[in-house]
Every structure is written in C-alpha cells, then in structure tokens.
Design a protein around this motif. Structure first.
Motif, PDB file in Angstrom:
ATOM      1  N   GLU A   1      -4.460  -0.215 -10.154  1.00 43.43           N
ATOM      2  CA  GLU A   1      -4.149  -0.437  -9.086  1.00 43.43           C
ATOM      3  C   GLU A   1      -5.290  -1.070  -7.875  1.00 43.43           C
ATOM      4  O   GLU A   1      -4.911  -1.832  -6.810  1.00 43.43           O
ATOM      5  CB  GLU A   1      -4.597   0.926  -8.257  1.00 43.43           C
ATOM      6  N   SER A   2      -6.768  -1.329  -8.254  1.00 42.88           N
ATOM      7  CA  SER A   2      -7.548  -1.701  -7.632  1.00 42.88           C
ATOM      8  C   SER A   2      -6.936  -2.965  -7.376  1.00 42.88           C
ATOM      9  O   SER A   2      -7.245  -4.061  -6.837  1.00 42.88           O
ATOM     10  CB  SER A   2      -8.799  -2.122  -8.515  1.00 42.88           C
TER      11      SER A   2
ATOM     12  N   VAL B   1      -7.285  -2.123   3.236  1.00 38.92           N
ATOM     13  CA  VAL B   1      -5.768  -3.466   3.456  1.00 38.92           C
ATOM     14  C   VAL B   1      -5.352  -3.188   5.221  1.00 38.92           C
ATOM     15  O   VAL B   1      -4.832  -3.759   5.844  1.00 38.92           O
ATOM     16  CB  VAL B   1      -4.910  -2.958   2.394  1.00 38.92           C
TER      17      VAL B   1
ATOM     18  N   LEU C   1      -4.619  -4.086  -5.168  1.00 45.68           N
ATOM     19  CA  LEU C   1      -4.329  -3.709  -3.511  1.00 45.68           C
ATOM     20  C   LEU C   1      -5.693  -5.092  -2.989  1.00 45.68           C
ATOM     21  O   LEU C   1      -5.472  -5.328  -1.923  1.00 45.68           O
ATOM     22  CB  LEU C   1      -5.474  -2.425  -3.168  1.00 45.68           C
TER      23      LEU C   1
ATOM     24  N   VAL D   1       0.804  -1.086  -0.208  1.00 46.91           N
ATOM     25  CA  VAL D   1       0.188   0.152   0.059  1.00 46.91           C
ATOM     26  C   VAL D   1       0.243   1.310   0.406  1.00 46.91           C
ATOM     27  O   VAL D   1       0.419   1.866  -0.774  1.00 46.91           O
ATOM     28  CB  VAL D   1      -0.720  -0.785   0.937  1.00 46.91           C
TER      29      VAL D   1
ATOM     30  N   THR E   1      -9.788  -0.715  -1.287  1.00 48.07           N
ATOM     31  CA  THR E   1      -9.473   0.194  -1.453  1.00 48.07           C
ATOM     32  C   THR E   1      -7.848   0.817   0.115  1.00 48.07           C
ATOM     33  O   THR E   1      -7.859  -0.522   1.106  1.00 48.07           O
ATOM     34  CB  THR E   1      -9.764   1.582  -0.273  1.00 48.07           C
ATOM     35  N   PRO E   2      -7.111   1.779  -0.182  1.00 49.17           N
ATOM     36  CA  PRO E   2      -5.821   1.492   0.711  1.00 49.17           C
ATOM     37  C   PRO E   2      -5.817   0.844   2.329  1.00 49.17           C
ATOM     38  O   PRO E   2      -5.946   0.323   3.051  1.00 49.17           O
ATOM     39  CB  PRO E   2      -4.926   2.556   1.075  1.00 49.17           C
TER      40      PRO E   2
END
Length: 316
Positions: free
Chosen positions: A138-139, A291, A142, A110, A287-288
């Motif tokens: 990005e998705s 995580v 993650l 992340v 999403t970050p």
C-alpha cells in the motif's frame, strides 16, 4: 504572426484540460506520436548500423517533423481564417497538457486502494508509472501515485506551457514528441541503452530549465495552500539532486518539502532492482490524504504557471 503565443489560448486550453481531461474517444496527437515512434524505429535501426547514430537520426527526424507539421497546420488554418487558427491552436495546446488527467489518475489509484483493494490499486497505478507494480504494498502504491503527480507537473503541464510561451504551438508539439520519445525509447536496458540515448539526452536538456523553474511555482502553490513555501525551496535545493534523472528530483523534492513526505527510494524496473536515494528522507510515509493534497498542490501550481506565463506574454 501565425505562431505568436497568446495568453488567452493558455488559459482556455488549461480550462479545457481541467474540464474535459483527455477524452479517449477523440483523435489525439500524442497517441499519433507514439504510433509514429513505433512505426519508424525499425526503419531507422535497419537503415543505420550504429545504434547510437541511428537513435540520433531517429529522434531528430521525428522532433523536426513534428515541429514542421504543427507549423504547416497552423499556417494553413491561418490562411483560411485567423480565428480558425486560434481555435486549432487552443485544441492542440489542450492536447499537450494533462493536469486534469494526471489528477484523475492519481485520485483513481487512491480510490481503488480504499474501495476495491490492493490488486485493483496495483493495476491502476501501473497505468501511470514505469516501475514494476506487481509486488507493491500500500505504501509503495501511494508513493508511486504521488511521485508521478510531482514529476509530471513538469513534463505534463508546465514544460508544454513554457515552450508554447516561447515558440507557440509548433514548439509545444515538438516538446511533446521529445517527451514521448523519452518515455518510449529512453530506457537503460539492453534494447535501448544505445539507440535511446539521444532521446533521453534531448529530454534531459529540454526539461532542465522547466524543472527548476517549477520549484518556484510549487513553492508559491505550497505557500498558498499550507504555508510551506520555504520548506519546498529548502528541500528542493538540498535534495533535488538525489535522483537518477537530472531533472525529476527537483519537482519531487519540492513536493516532498511541501507535503512533508518521503519519496523516491529503491524500485524494481523490468525485474531489476534500481537503488535510488530517498528524497525527503526525514519525512513520513505517503498516506491517501497526502496524495489528495499533492493533487491540490499540482493543480494550484499549474494555475499559477498559466497566470505567470499569461502576464509575461501580455507584457511582452
């Protein structure tokens, strides 16, 4: 008894793992297992013509040998002094679990994505997952980080502790060999579809009970953190089977329910698109922040596992 599991060892090993994680500069039995697998694979392939039978003998030999070596180490240490045996036992169990390293790795993915960009994030996530990462967005990055946090709660934390509580350090080490074999030869590709079949099946059997017990621990952890214990149970029972693995879907579905996030789905492995159903299909994307919440849930569930097993050992 030499191999008698101890609740204090469980707690100390877990704390060592959280504090020191996995120091790369120290000798590590799990890395030795990987080297043994690499060294002995060609020998067994040459010795037995049938790849299936060769794989069976290969896997069983390494698993039994690991148990035997662990038992001999503890027996010799106990012969010198019982306290030495307990110290070695604590260190070996620390090497068998990886909650601290798992949290650090997922957090690193992340932070790489947020601060250094998608290329560094792909590189970071490639170190902890088996799927192809070169084209992940990005998705996808993650999601991969969260999925490995969920799945590895079982084989990286709870299952080694579970087998230690049943049979002491020799059984915990044997389990880690089972897990390492599966991660190295348990693939469904041309090279390992037959030779690695035994390793994959043994790993499935070894994780069957821990994967399902883990759902209860994750539910307790989710209830403590965000009052979503019921969502964990509902999603795990409803969608835990939506996975190619007979076990991995349960902790992933538990995390999906606890975090209200969609996991699994199609991924590329060695250039081949593998169609997998979504887990938590009605929930949102990773999403970050989710995580980081998954890391908290994994650590909390790990601590609950240590407490539960310690109480059981003390009462038995």
């Amino acid at each position: 008894m030499v191999f008698q599991p101890d609740g204090t060892i469980l707690l100390l090993s877990f704390l060592l793992d959280l504090l020191l994680k996995d120091p790369v500069s120290l000798p590590h039995p799990i890395r030795w297992m990987g080297k043994a697998i690499e060294s002995f694979e060609p020998m067994f392939r040459r010795a037995v013509a049938s790849p299936v039978l060769s794989g069976v003998l290969f896997s069983l030999t390494l698993i039994v040998s690991t148990w035997t070596i662990g038992a001999l180490i503890l027996w010799m240490c106990h012969w010198v002094h019982p306290l030495l045996a307990r110290g070695v036992e604590c260190i070996l169990l620390w090497y068998c679990i990886s909650a601290g390293s798992l949290a650090e790795s997922a957090e690193g993915v992340v932070r790489a994505l947020l601060h250094r960009g998608i290329l560094d994030a792909r590189k970071a996530v490639s170190m902890i997952v088996g799927r192809d990462t070169e084209s992940l967005n990005e998705s996808g990055i993650l999601r991969a980080a969260l999925e490995t946090t969920a799945e590895n709660f079982v084989d990286g934390v709870f299952a080694p502790l579970f087998y230690y509580a049943i049979g002491g350090i020799p059984l915990a080490l044997a389990y880690k060999m089972v897990n390492t074999l599966d991660s190295m030869v348990g693939y469904r590709n041309d090279r390992y579809i037959q030779f690695g079949k035994a390793a994959a099946r043994i790993d499935d059997a070894a994780n069957w009970i821990p994967a399902r017990l883990a759902v209860l621990l994750i539910a307790c952890g989710a209830h403590l953190l965000n009052r979503r214990g019921r969502d964990v149970l509902a999603t795990a029972f409803r969608e835990g089977k939506n996975h190619l693995s007979p076990n991995s879907g349960y902790p992933e579905a538990a995390f999906a329910g606890g975090l209200q996030v969609r996991l699994n789905g199609p991924n590329y492995y060695h250039g081949v698109l593998v169609q997998k159903p979504y887990i938590g299909k009605d929930f949102g994307e990773v999403t970050p922040r989710l995580v980081f919440r998954a890391i908290d849930l994994m650590v909390c569930s790990s601590f609950l596992a240590v407490c539960m097993l310690t109480v059981i050992l003390r009462c038995s």
